[in-house]
Design a protein around this motif. Structure first.
Motif, PDB file in Angstrom:
ATOM      1  N   ASP A 214       0.839  -1.193   0.000  1.00  0.00           N
ATOM      2  CA  ASP A 214       0.000   0.000   0.000  1.00  0.00           C
ATOM      3  C   ASP A 214       0.878   1.249   0.000  1.00  0.00           C
ATOM      4  OD1 ASP A 214      -2.903   0.917   0.358  1.00  0.00           O
ATOM      5  OD2 ASP A 214      -1.882   2.029   1.960  1.00  0.00           O
ATOM      6  N   ASP A 215       0.324   2.361  -0.499  1.00  0.00           N
ATOM      7  CA  ASP A 215       1.150   3.574  -0.552  1.00  0.00           C
ATOM      8  C   ASP A 215       1.395   4.177   0.826  1.00  0.00           C
ATOM      9  OD1 ASP A 215      -1.332   4.692  -0.091  1.00  0.00           O
ATOM     10  OD2 ASP A 215      -1.525   5.611  -2.059  1.00  0.00           O
ATOM     11  N   THR A 216       0.766   3.626   1.862  1.00  0.00           N
ATOM     12  CA  THR A 216       1.072   4.064   3.230  1.00  0.00           C
ATOM     13  C   THR A 216       2.262   3.289   3.812  1.00  0.00           C
ATOM     14  OG1 THR A 216      -0.484   2.467   4.206  1.00  0.00           O
ATOM     15  CG2 THR A 216      -1.350   4.645   3.638  1.00  0.00           C
ATOM     16  N   HIS A 217       2.797   2.349   3.057  1.00  0.00           N
ATOM     17  CA  HIS A 217       3.870   1.480   3.561  1.00  0.00           C
ATOM     18  C   HIS A 217       5.256   1.860   3.024  1.00  0.00           C
ATOM     19  CE1 HIS A 217       0.560  -1.839   3.905  1.00  0.00           C
ATOM     20  NE2 HIS A 217       0.568  -1.039   4.959  1.00  0.00           N
ATOM     21  N   ARG A 218       5.420   3.102   2.601  1.00  0.00           N
ATOM     22  CA  ARG A 218       6.712   3.505   2.012  1.00  0.00           C
ATOM     23  C   ARG A 218       7.874   3.238   2.960  1.00  0.00           C
ATOM     24  NH1 ARG A 218       8.640   6.837  -2.028  1.00  0.00           N
ATOM     25  NH2 ARG A 218       6.624   7.735  -2.565  1.00  0.00           N
ATOM     26  N   ARG A 219       7.678   3.436   4.249  1.00  0.00           N
ATOM     27  CA  ARG A 219       8.745   3.192   5.229  1.00  0.00           C
ATOM     28  C   ARG A 219       8.701   1.766   5.759  1.00  0.00           C
ATOM     29  NH1 ARG A 219       8.982   8.681   9.021  1.00  0.00           N
ATOM     30  NH2 ARG A 219       9.507  10.149   7.331  1.00  0.00           N
ATOM     31  N   ALA A 220       7.502   1.272   6.005  1.00  0.00           N
ATOM     32  CA  ALA A 220       7.380  -0.047   6.634  1.00  0.00           C
ATOM     33  C   ALA A 220       7.851  -1.172   5.726  1.00  0.00           C
ATOM     34  CB  ALA A 220       5.925  -0.287   7.040  1.00  0.00           C
ATOM     35  N   ALA A 221       7.508  -1.125   4.440  1.00  0.00           N
ATOM     36  CA  ALA A 221       7.833  -2.233   3.540  1.00  0.00           C
ATOM     37  C   ALA A 221       9.348  -2.452   3.404  1.00  0.00           C
ATOM     38  CB  ALA A 221       7.194  -2.007   2.172  1.00  0.00           C
ATOM     39  N   PRO A 222      10.139  -1.415   3.130  1.00  0.00           N
ATOM     40  CA  PRO A 222      11.584  -1.631   3.077  1.00  0.00           C
ATOM     41  C   PRO A 222      12.170  -2.108   4.397  1.00  0.00           C
ATOM     42  CG  PRO A 222      11.000   0.424   1.990  1.00  0.00           C
ATOM     43  CD  PRO A 222       9.785  -0.045   2.715  1.00  0.00           C
ATOM     44  N   GLU A 223      11.634  -1.603   5.518  1.00  0.00           N
ATOM     45  CA  GLU A 223      12.158  -2.015   6.825  1.00  0.00           C
ATOM     46  C   GLU A 223      11.880  -3.488   7.080  1.00  0.00           C
ATOM     47  OE1 GLU A 223      14.226  -1.846  10.288  1.00  0.00           O
ATOM     48  OE2 GLU A 223      14.160  -0.413   8.615  1.00  0.00           O
ATOM     49  N   ILE A 224      10.720  -3.971   6.653  1.00  0.00           N
ATOM     50  CA  ILE A 224      10.405  -5.391   6.796  1.00  0.00           C
ATOM     51  C   ILE A 224      11.414  -6.236   6.032  1.00  0.00           C
ATOM     52  CG2 ILE A 224       8.736  -7.153   6.071  1.00  0.00           C
ATOM     53  CD1 ILE A 224       6.533  -5.144   6.868  1.00  0.00           C
ATOM     54  N   LEU A 225      11.806  -5.789   4.851  1.00  0.00           N
ATOM     55  CA  LEU A 225      12.821  -6.512   4.090  1.00  0.00           C
ATOM     56  C   LEU A 225      14.158  -6.529   4.836  1.00  0.00           C
ATOM     57  CD1 LEU A 225      12.144  -5.344   0.419  1.00  0.00           C
ATOM     58  CD2 LEU A 225      11.807  -7.632   1.354  1.00  0.00           C
ATOM     59  N   ARG A 226      14.546  -5.405   5.366  1.00  0.00           N
ATOM     60  CA  ARG A 226      15.853  -5.332   6.035  1.00  0.00           C
ATOM     61  C   ARG A 226      15.912  -6.261   7.243  1.00  0.00           C
ATOM     62  NH1 ARG A 226      14.828   0.329   5.076  1.00  0.00           N
ATOM     63  NH2 ARG A 226      16.064   1.039   3.290  1.00  0.00           N
ATOM     64  N   VAL A 227      14.873  -6.259   8.066  1.00  0.00           N
ATOM     65  CA  VAL A 227      14.903  -7.091   9.267  1.00  0.00           C
ATOM     66  C   VAL A 227      14.730  -8.569   8.931  1.00  0.00           C
ATOM     67  CG1 VAL A 227      14.040  -5.205  10.699  1.00  0.00           C
ATOM     68  CG2 VAL A 227      12.431  -6.861   9.726  1.00  0.00           C
ATOM     69  N   SER A 228      14.329  -8.866   7.688  1.00  0.00           N
ATOM     70  CA  SER A 228      14.168 -10.258   7.259  1.00  0.00           C
ATOM     71  C   SER A 228      15.412 -10.784   6.554  1.00  0.00           C
ATOM     72  CB  SER A 228      12.955 -10.389   6.336  1.00  0.00           C
ATOM     73  OG  SER A 228      11.766  -9.979   6.985  1.00  0.00           O
ATOM     74  N   GLY A 229      16.492  -9.999   6.545  1.00  0.00           N
ATOM     75  CA  GLY A 229      17.757 -10.472   5.995  1.00  0.00           C
ATOM     76  C   GLY A 229      18.067 -10.012   4.590  1.00  0.00           C
ATOM     77  N   PHE A 230      17.312  -9.032   4.075  1.00  0.00           N
ATOM     78  CA  PHE A 230      17.534  -8.568   2.711  1.00  0.00           C
ATOM     79  C   PHE A 230      18.430  -7.329   2.688  1.00  0.00           C
ATOM     80  CE2 PHE A 230      13.729 -11.112   2.397  1.00  0.00           C
ATOM     81  CZ  PHE A 230      13.879 -11.769   1.186  1.00  0.00           C
ATOM     82  N   THR A 231      19.198  -7.236   1.623  1.00  0.00           N
ATOM     83  CA  THR A 231      20.054  -6.078   1.389  1.00  0.00           C
ATOM     84  C   THR A 231      19.658  -5.450   0.054  1.00  0.00           C
ATOM     85  OG1 THR A 231      21.744  -7.395   0.266  1.00  0.00           O
ATOM     86  CG2 THR A 231      21.952  -7.150   2.663  1.00  0.00           C
ATOM     87  N   GLU A 232      20.347  -4.371  -0.325  1.00  0.00           N
ATOM     88  CA  GLU A 232      20.049  -3.656  -1.581  1.00  0.00           C
ATOM     89  C   GLU A 232      18.553  -3.360  -1.682  1.00  0.00           C
ATOM     90  OE1 GLU A 232      22.077  -5.165  -5.137  1.00  0.00           O
ATOM     91  OE2 GLU A 232      23.303  -6.446  -3.822  1.00  0.00           O
ATOM     92  N   VAL A 233      17.986  -2.995  -0.542  1.00  0.00           N
ATOM     93  CA  VAL A 233      16.541  -2.751  -0.453  1.00  0.00           C
ATOM     94  C   VAL A 233      16.196  -1.434  -1.146  1.00  0.00           C
ATOM     95  CG1 VAL A 233      14.639  -2.277   1.142  1.00  0.00           C
ATOM     96  CG2 VAL A 233      16.319  -4.076   1.669  1.00  0.00           C
ATOM     97  N   GLU A 234      15.099  -1.474  -1.890  1.00  0.00           N
ATOM     98  CA  GLU A 234      14.664  -0.284  -2.624  1.00  0.00           C
ATOM     99  C   GLU A 234      13.137  -0.274  -2.692  1.00  0.00           C
ATOM    100  OE1 GLU A 234      15.424   1.917  -6.962  1.00  0.00           O
ATOM    101  OE2 GLU A 234      16.365  -0.015  -6.494  1.00  0.00           O
ATOM    102  N   ASP A 235      12.564   0.913  -2.614  1.00  0.00           N
ATOM    103  CA  ASP A 235      11.126   1.058  -2.813  1.00  0.00           C
ATOM    104  C   ASP A 235      10.899   1.759  -4.146  1.00  0.00           C
ATOM    105  OD1 ASP A 235       8.636   0.410  -1.420  1.00  0.00           O
ATOM    106  OD2 ASP A 235       8.217   2.554  -1.586  1.00  0.00           O
ATOM    107  N   HIS A 236       9.878   1.328  -4.875  1.00  0.00           N
ATOM    108  CA  HIS A 236       9.650   1.798  -6.238  1.00  0.00           C
ATOM    109  C   HIS A 236       8.278   2.462  -6.353  1.00  0.00           C
ATOM    110  CE1 HIS A 236      12.928  -0.966  -7.744  1.00  0.00           C
ATOM    111  NE2 HIS A 236      12.569  -1.587  -6.623  1.00  0.00           N
ATOM    112  N   ASP A 237       8.232   3.593  -7.054  1.00  0.00           N
ATOM    113  CA  ASP A 237       6.979   4.289  -7.312  1.00  0.00           C
ATOM    114  C   ASP A 237       6.310   3.752  -8.570  1.00  0.00           C
ATOM    115  OD1 ASP A 237       7.464   5.882  -5.123  1.00  0.00           O
ATOM    116  OD2 ASP A 237       8.117   7.624  -6.295  1.00  0.00           O
ATOM    117  N   ASP A 238       4.987   3.941  -8.649  1.00  0.00           N
ATOM    118  CA  ASP A 238       4.302   3.619  -9.893  1.00  0.00           C
ATOM    119  C   ASP A 238       4.332   4.852 -10.801  1.00  0.00           C
ATOM    120  OD1 ASP A 238       2.336   5.370  -8.961  1.00  0.00           O
ATOM    121  OD2 ASP A 238       0.971   3.783  -8.340  1.00  0.00           O
ATOM    122  N   LEU A 239       3.648   4.793 -11.928  1.00  0.00           N
ATOM    123  CA  LEU A 239       3.713   5.882 -12.900  1.00  0.00           C
ATOM    124  C   LEU A 239       3.038   7.154 -12.397  1.00  0.00           C
ATOM    125  CD1 LEU A 239       3.062   3.895 -16.198  1.00  0.00           C
ATOM    126  CD2 LEU A 239       5.243   4.600 -15.201  1.00  0.00           C
TER     127      LEU A 239
END
Length: 254
Positions: A214-239
């Motif tokens: 959801d567009d309210t998850h701009r901060r939460a979604a990348p943080e979930i990836l980081r704490v789950s062991g992911f690197t090179e984390v990036e959030d992407h916008d739509d058109l």
């Protein structure tokens, strides 16, 4: 545009040929009027025609399955860029199979698995993936036993999970989608959080994971990836410039 598409659907023609088409028969006009009335009540156009265009294909859709949105094509673009030749993909929360269908047909060298828990949606999924080479799996994507035989062997995981918070106001057409494919508890993270953990177990070190949010998850979604062991984390916008999907790479072993 919707009226023209409905006219083309009723006439069995194409939108481009409507200007030179014969006048509709009385039965066709009656059917068209009925479909226009339903569309005015905000029933999705795709339900009325029975199909949804997605990338280079047409998917069968209707009651019981989430109608794929054009924005999800951006996730497919990213996935194709990060899918190695002959790679293995799991598309979690696959719904109609839109992402899995695109990956399987545009990259026939890949091995694609599509996981969907809802039995009604799974019927649409099976039909849409027939002949693509992708394998449909009727299971809970976040369960530890789902495709456990692939743990540590997958190159890419994609997902368009339910993610809308309960309090978010949505377009009337969304009410025709299965609520379980749209909403995910108050914050909209009830599936996103455990799915990131499950994806980390499917993936080989260095594998990639991308999911819509959801567009309210701009901060939460990348943080979930980081704490789950992911690197090179990036959030992407739509058109439209709204945050649409997050991606990350599973950390390489030392």
């Amino acid at each position: 545009m919707d009226a023209e598409l409905l006219a083309a659907h009723v006439s069995g023609s194409t939108r481009a040929r409507l200007l030179i088409a014969d006048d509709p028969a009385a039965a066709q006009l009656e059917r068209f009027d009925a479909l226009v009335e339903r569309r005015c009540a905000r029933e999705p156009l795709q339900h009325l025609t029975g199909s949804a265009a997605f990338r280079y294909g047409e998917l069968a859709v209707g009651p019981g399955v989430f109608v794929p949105r054009p924005e999800t094509e951006l996730l497919v673009d990213w996935a194709l860029e990060h899918l190695p030749k002959g790679g293995t993909v799991i598309d979690a929360c696959s719904g109609s199979g839109a992402v899995a269908h695109a990956l399987a047909t545009e990259r026939p060298d890949a091995t694609v698995w599509a996981v969907e828990i809802d039995p009604d949606a799974f019927e649409w999924l099976e039909s849409n993936l027939d002949g693509t080479g992708a394998t449909p799996v009727n299971a809970d994507a976040i369960a530890s036993g789902t495709l456990a035989e692939l743990d540590g062997l997958v190159d890419l995981v994609t997902a368009n999970p339910p993610y809308v918070p309960f309090e978010i106001e949505v377009a009337p057409e969304v009410s025709f989608d299965p609520s379980g494919a749209v909403y995910a508890a108050e914050a909209g993270l009830a599936v996103i959080q455990p799915l990131a953990v499950r994806a980390s177990r499917w993936l080989r070190p260095g594998g990639w994971y991308g999911f819509e949010h959801d567009d309210t998850h701009r901060r939460a979604a990348p943080e979930i990836l980081r704490v789950s062991g992911f690197t090179e984390v990036e959030d992407h916008d739509d058109l439209a410039g709204r945050p649409r999907f997050a991606t990350g790479r599973l950390g390489l072993l030392p």
